[in-house]
Scaffold this active site. Structure first.
Site, PDB file in Angstrom:
ATOM      1  N   SER A 180      42.196  46.171  32.226  1.00  0.00           N
ATOM      2  CA  SER A 180      41.989  45.359  33.416  1.00  0.00           C
ATOM      3  C   SER A 180      42.101  43.848  33.157  1.00  0.00           C
ATOM      4  CB  SER A 180      40.542  45.941  34.045  1.00  0.00           C
ATOM      5  OG  SER A 180      40.431  45.380  35.213  1.00  0.00           O
ATOM      6  N   PRO A 181      42.392  43.012  34.134  1.00  0.00           N
ATOM      7  CA  PRO A 181      42.824  41.786  33.828  1.00  0.00           C
ATOM      8  C   PRO A 181      41.423  41.030  33.635  1.00  0.00           C
ATOM      9  CG  PRO A 181      43.479  42.198  36.190  1.00  0.00           C
ATOM     10  CD  PRO A 181      42.644  43.531  35.693  1.00  0.00           C
ATOM     11  N   ARG A 216      35.488  45.666  30.260  1.00  0.00           N
ATOM     12  CA  ARG A 216      34.587  45.598  29.137  1.00  0.00           C
ATOM     13  C   ARG A 216      34.682  46.476  27.964  1.00  0.00           C
ATOM     14  NH1 ARG A 216      29.711  44.931  33.141  1.00  0.00           N
ATOM     15  NH2 ARG A 216      31.022  46.278  34.142  1.00  0.00           N
ATOM     16  N   ARG A 228      45.447  43.444  43.879  1.00  0.00           N
ATOM     17  CA  ARG A 228      44.145  43.394  43.696  1.00  0.00           C
ATOM     18  C   ARG A 228      43.346  42.990  44.773  1.00  0.00           C
ATOM     19  NH1 ARG A 228      39.903  43.169  38.540  1.00  0.00           N
ATOM     20  NH2 ARG A 228      40.759  45.338  38.322  1.00  0.00           N
ATOM     21  N   TYR A 253      38.869  34.469  45.497  1.00  0.00           N
ATOM     22  CA  TYR A 253      39.709  33.548  45.431  1.00  0.00           C
ATOM     23  C   TYR A 253      40.573  33.186  46.488  1.00  0.00           C
ATOM     24  CZ  TYR A 253      37.810  34.074  40.795  1.00  0.00           C
ATOM     25  OH  TYR A 253      37.013  34.081  39.682  1.00  0.00           O
ATOM     26  N   GLN A 306      49.011  39.126  36.166  1.00  0.00           N
ATOM     27  CA  GLN A 306      48.299  38.951  37.723  1.00  0.00           C
ATOM     28  C   GLN A 306      48.312  37.518  37.803  1.00  0.00           C
ATOM     29  OE1 GLN A 306      43.835  38.457  37.811  1.00  0.00           O
ATOM     30  NE2 GLN A 306      43.943  40.465  38.827  1.00  0.00           N
TER      31      GLN A 306
END
Ligand SMILES: Cc1cc2nc3c(=O)[nH]c(=O)nc-3n(C[C@H](O)[C@H](O)[C@H](O)COP(=O)(O)OP(=O)(O)OC[C@H]3O[C@@H](n4cnc5c(N)ncnc54)[C@H](O)[C@@H]3O)c2cc1C
Ligand SMILES: Cc1cc2nc3c(=O)[nH]c(=O)nc-3n(C[C@H](O)[C@H](O)[C@H](O)COP(=O)(O)O)c2cc1C
Length: 759
Positions: free
Chosen positions: A396-397, A698, A604, A556, A474
């Site tokens: 994952s980013p 993570r 996303r 964002y 991304q």
């Protein structure tokens, strides 16, 4: 000690039994408004684990309960004319009346003063008691009287159900799925003695209304159910017992004890019947509360606090599983079109407690029918346009906050390079910012200068020439969440004075009181940002990335256009979802136009803001349809971080239901992400069809080679170790395994003494 128990259900009676047993000096009065034989419902189910607790707590009641048990191991799912069986489960059930009779007799024989047909006095009139136990069920009057202290929430759910019985004695836990012209109706059925089975009929409120069941008597409802499930009932009857159509209410309380008043069982918490845990939880509460008095003697405050501290985490975990289960049945329409084995697997794994791996242990043949491929589900390839991913795992980013002036450096090469060697099907970069003011922090990487393109190309080339992972970029713009400190210096906190840059957003609304107020974007600003996205996408193409992801999540810039919390515009870029999505879709169109047709684009999103009145899952489904129409190939489904007022409900795989809904309702492939940490979770999600890919963040910080290790632990030859690492591809044994391996080696490697040598 004088104890008043309000309610003679399983929780109240069992507590009275245990208190009279361990503290015979206690006076226990139980008020039960019903007669001894008044019990509602039919059978109750227990698991083997619960029975062990009961066996230790009171062997006398346990042996009587166990004697009456009906036991079985299979779950049968009847769906579209076929029956799919899954074995190895292990259930025990008995009649609720029978259970209550055993508990009543035992309580009376131990000297509890059980007053049947007797309404309990109000709590305010029980000042003489040292302890008041509210065991008065889901509509507890004790809880209501002290609701300011207990702070209950009552969540009325979307299905109607009626608890019935039948004289068919099933040999398994049965799910019957019926489809009517107005929607799906399901029956949950299981045997509980040698004559009867429980038969709960359930459907969405919408279906119930369209079927007109609300306007008909209970008898009519029973007759209608008998007709609908005629085959399942094998010509036998359905019986009612104080039955009516009800909505399940999930009860939660901020506190379970106030002064000398404590709640147990359904008064404190409920768990949907589809995981069959209500009676078990009530009786386990009783054990915990009674045991607390053994430890704390007459100190009521300490005992009730210890009870709550012990039980709350267990109950909350059960409630999470029950929530997932009830939501699955509320949304069952989404799944009925699945092929029979996948549907059955999906149903069995709905609460997340049963998984691919434990179903394999319970019934390997069922799992091979669901997934006949010899490769574990996570290791099946997946195609997006011209890109074939070798497996379903995505790194994952993750922003590393380690760039200088937007330039990705050695840290990025080593970080992403290590993960590209780690076996995942797809490695995503962190959010690459489309301009310097589009960065979140001064350490964020960008793609807005020629040297940025070259820096990313070095990383992409490394990934392509070593290991088998595809690599995706991304790209995004920070919007009103920009100009903040590095993660470890204060997440979302503005930079020190003098270092901040000005912010852009759909509306002039700061993310929080401590963040800067952004400027509401003009059309010229939008054009400039659009050009920046196009420039970055072209840079990503030049750098050789296999996939482009647009970041429209986490508050964002593009996300803040989508959310009504941050977009208050009254022009064509605000208002309805279509208006709020207009600019993000323009960006998608522009990027898609230059991104080659054989390369995929993902987006996303935050599927919910977790804020009342914010962007929600219905919006996410509608948005996913729009994205697909504009050339998005897969939706990467995250959530939240749009508003500091959010109230997310975390838990294992907590965002996966959103990916599941988007996949089944919008028909778009999805990436699930968020607290997916085991390969078993990944296999379960993929096999049940909840998502197409699983992104793990993570876990990849903990272990860059997460996928290689997941393959090794499943005994699967992934064939993705780079030749340089081959020598380490077999995990050296550790701890106890190491000692065992040493012993085995000693025996294996004792040289055989040939007869020649002996001679
Ligand atoms: C359709 C359905 C299916 C279920 N299936 C299962 C299952 O398979 N397995 C399972 O474990 N659980 C099941 N349950 C849940 C289970 O019935 C409850 O969780 C369980 O009974 C809770 O026990 P309790 O002692 O807390 O409350 P209750 O059993 O509700 O007992 C509360 C008692 O308090 C009495 N009372 C209330 N107010 C007063 C008052 N003011 N004065 C005097 N008396 C009062 C009531 O008469 C009642 O007897 C099911 C529930 C439903 C609705
Ligand atoms: C250190 C760190 C940085 C992150 N940076 C990004 C990011 O740049 N872009 C993004 O979309 N998500 C980012 N995320 C969110 C993750 O991609 C992921 O959605 C989230 O951590 C939940 O997944 P997990 O439970 O597997 O960690 C970041 C997460 C972490 C832990």
């Amino acid at each position: 000690m004088r104890i008043v128990v309000v309610g003679g259900g399983p929780g109240g009676l069992y507590f009275s039994i245990l208190m009279r047993k361990i503290r015979p000096d206690c006076e226990v009065t139980v008020y039960e408004r019903g007669a001894p034989t008044d019990a509602f419902g039919f059978g109750v189910v227990f698991s083997d684990e619960t029975l062990t607790v009961f066996e230790h707590a009171d062997p006398e009641t346990y042996s009587q309960i166990a004697e009456r048990f009906t036991r079985w191991t299979d779950i049968d799912i009847h769906h579209r004319g076929s029956m799919t069986k899954s074995g190895g489960h292990g259930f025990s059930a008995l009649g609720r009346r029978e259970l209550l009779r055993i508990l009543q007799e035992r309580a009376l024989s131990l000297g509890a003063d059980v007053r049947f047909g007797c309404e309990a006095p109000a709590v305010s009139e029980l000042g003489w008691a040292d302890l008041v136990v509210g065991a008065d069920g889901a509509s507890s009057a004790v809880r209501t009287a002290l609701s300011r202290d207990f702070v209950p929430t009552l969540d009325r759910r979307q299905c109607r159900y009626m608890w019935l019985g039948t004289d068919v004695v099933y040999d398994a836990f049965k799910f019957f799925i019926a489809e009517t012209e107005h929607g799906v109706v399901q029956a949950h059925a299981y045997p509980y003695d040698e004559r009867m089975s429980t038969f709960i009929v359930e459907m969405h409120e919408r279906t119930w209304k369209r079927l007109g069941l609300g306007d008909r008597s209970v008898q009519d409802g029973v007759a209608w159910s008998s007709e609908l499930f005629a085959d399942a009932l094998e010509g036998r009857q359905l019986f009612a017992n104080k039955s009516r159509w009800i909505n399940f209410v999930t009860v939660r309380n901020r506190r379970w004890c106030v002064d000398n008043v404590v709640l147990v069982g359904d008064a404190a918490h409920t768990a949907h019947f589809s995981i069959g845990s209500g009676t078990k939880l009530a009786m386990e509460d009783a054990v915990s509360l009674a045991w607390a008095f053994r430890s704390f003697s007459d100190d009521v405050g300490a005992a009730t606090a210890a009870y709550e501290a012990e039980r709350r985490p267990i109950v909350e975990s059960t409630q999470r599983a029950a929530q997932a289960s009830l939501e699955w049945f509320e949304g069952i329409t989404r799944y009925v079109d699945q092929e029979r084995f996948q549907f059955a697997f999906n149903l069995l794994t709905r609460s997340r407690r049963v998984t691919y791996e434990n179903l394999q242990l319970r019934d390997a043949s069922f799992v091979s029918a669901v997934h006949p491929d010899p490769r574990p589900p996570m290791f099946t390839p997946f195609r997006l346009r011209g890109l074939e991913l070798s497996n379903r795992v995505v790194v994952s980013p993750m922003d590393m906050y380690s760039a200088v002036d937007g330039l990705a450096g050695d840290f990025h090469l080593v970080h992403l390079g290590a993960r590209a060697l780690g076996g995942a099907g797809l490695v995503m970069t962190e959010m690459i910012c489309v301009s310097d003011v589009g960065r979140i922090t001064p350490g964020c990487a960008g793609m807005y200068r020629e040297d940025h393109v070259a820096a990313w190309k070095r990383i992409v080339d490394f990934a392509h020439s070593h290991g088998g992972s595809a690599i995706g970029a991304q790209i995004g713009h920070s919007g009103r969440k920009g100009s903040t400190r590095l993660m470890w210096e204060g997440m979302d906190e503005p930079l020190p004075d003098g270092q901040n840059w000005s912010l852009l957003a759909p509306s002039a609304l700061a993310y929080s009181a401590r963040n800067q107020v952004p400027r509401a974007m003009t059309r010229d600003d939008m054009d400039a940002v659009l050009d920046q996205f196009v420039w970055s996408a072209r840079g990503a193409l030049e750098a050789g990335f296999d996939l482009l992801e647009l970041h429209m999540a986490h508050g964002y810039l593009l996300s803040s256009f989508l959310s009504p919390v941050s977009n208050l515009r009254d022009d064509e870029y605000g208002g309805s979802l279509a208006g709020r999505a207009k600019f993000p879709l323009e960006v998608l169109d522009a990027c898609r136009a230059l991104w080659p047709a054989d390369k995929p684009v993902s987006v996303r999103i935050s599927a919910t803001d977790w804020v009342a009145g914010g962007f929600g899952v219905d919006d996410a489904v509608a948005l996913a349809r729009m994205l697909a129409d504009h050339g998005c190939d897969i939706v990467d489904v995250s959530s939240g971080q749009v508003s500091p007022l959010e109230k997310p409900v975390f838990g294992r795989s907590y965002q996966t239901p959103f990916a599941d809904r988007i996949r089944s309702e919008a028909g778009s492939p999805t990436i699930a992400v968020g607290a997916i940490s085991s390969y078993d979770d990944v296999n379960t999600i993929i096999c049940a069809g909840r998502a197409d890919l699983c992104a793990l963040a993570r876990p990849h910080l903990y272990d860059p080679a997460w996928t290689l290790h997941a393959a090794a632990e499943q005994g699967f030859d992934l064939n993705a170790w780079v030749p340089q690492y081959q020598a380490g591809s077999r995990k050296p044994p550790a701890g106890r395994d190491r000692v065992r391996a040493e012993l085995e080696r000693t025996f294996d490697e004792i040289p055989l003494i040939s007869s020649d040598a002996r001679a």
